[in-house]
Design an enzyme around this catalytic site. Structure first.
Site: not given
Ligand SMILES: [Zn+2]
Length: 231
Positions: A25-26, A29, A32
């Site tokens: 998940h991280e 980020h 991104h």
């Molecule tokens: Zn998040």
């Protein structure tokens, strides 16, 4: 700051599946952040719409629920044996357990939030009761005062934006589905397209357009339902 399970004496560190999901998940980020166009400054991802910020991160999580990926990620700490099919299946089933109920709960909270911030002021309890009547499948205690503690929408910055949790899941599941449709969840062509049209274009173009540029169509809720074992 999330802390991971430390290694036990004389052993390699071992992460729980939950922790692996957090890493993925991280990392979404991070990608991104790193791949967004540099001329938008170091915080370019903050310019992505609120309801799309979790798209790249939740998108990455999907790989943690694929059997092929699970097998390549993990092995028995002592024997090196690959994770058996049965265990993968049970893990995936545990994700889907109660998924329809959970989905409806998020829909209930999202509608509650939208209704409360929309139009003329009304009695909170009446709004909540009306929403529950529409979507809730289990009864609620008569004196329930859940909205009084719904701090996300009154103090957490999510006012009229709570839906973004679910919406980002719709986007991320449907984006991941492009890899499933390509017949290879590691398909480099689809990966490069996601990088160019979604991650790199973030901040310079609305995420809605990024998604259409990547998928060639508007987002569909079907992928999320399929991922939850509901289709
Ligand atoms: Zn998040």
């Amino acid at each position: 700051m999330r802390h991971f399970t430390p290694p036990s004496k004389g052993k390699e560190g071992q992460l729980t599946h939950d922790e692996v999901v957090t890493v993925f998940h991280e990392f979404g980020h991070d990608l991104h952040h790193m791949l967004g166009l540099p001329n938008y400054g170091s915080s370019n991802w903050m310019r992505a719409e609120w309801d799309a910020i979790e798209l790249p991160s939740q998108f990455m999580e999907n790989w943690c629920w694929d059997k092929e990926m699970l097998k390549s990620l993990s092995s028995h700490i002592d024997t090196g044996e690959q994770i058996p099919d049965d265990l993968c299946d049970r893990l995936i089933s545990s994700k889907n357990f109660f998924s329809a109920y959970d989905l409806l709960r998020q829909v209930e909270l999202s509608l509650m939030d939208m209704e409360l911030y929309h139009g003329a002021p009304r009695d909170i309890d009446e709004v909540v009761k009306a929403v529950r009547k529409e979507v809730r499948i289990s009864p609620v205690y008569e004196l329930d005062r859940f909205p009084n503690t719904f701090s996300h929408i009154f103090a957490g910055g999510y006012s009229a934006g709570y839906y973004s949790y679910k919406w980002a899941e719709v986007l991320s599941a449907d984006a991941y589905e492009a890899f499933v449709e390509a017949g290879n969840i590691f398909d480099p062509v689809t990966g490069a397209k996601f990088m160019a049209e979604v991650l790199e274009a973030s901040g310079k173009r609305p995420m809605k357009e990024n998604f259409v540029a990547f998928r060639g169509r508007a987002p569909s809720v079907d992928s999320l339902l399929r991922h939850g074992g509901l289709l």
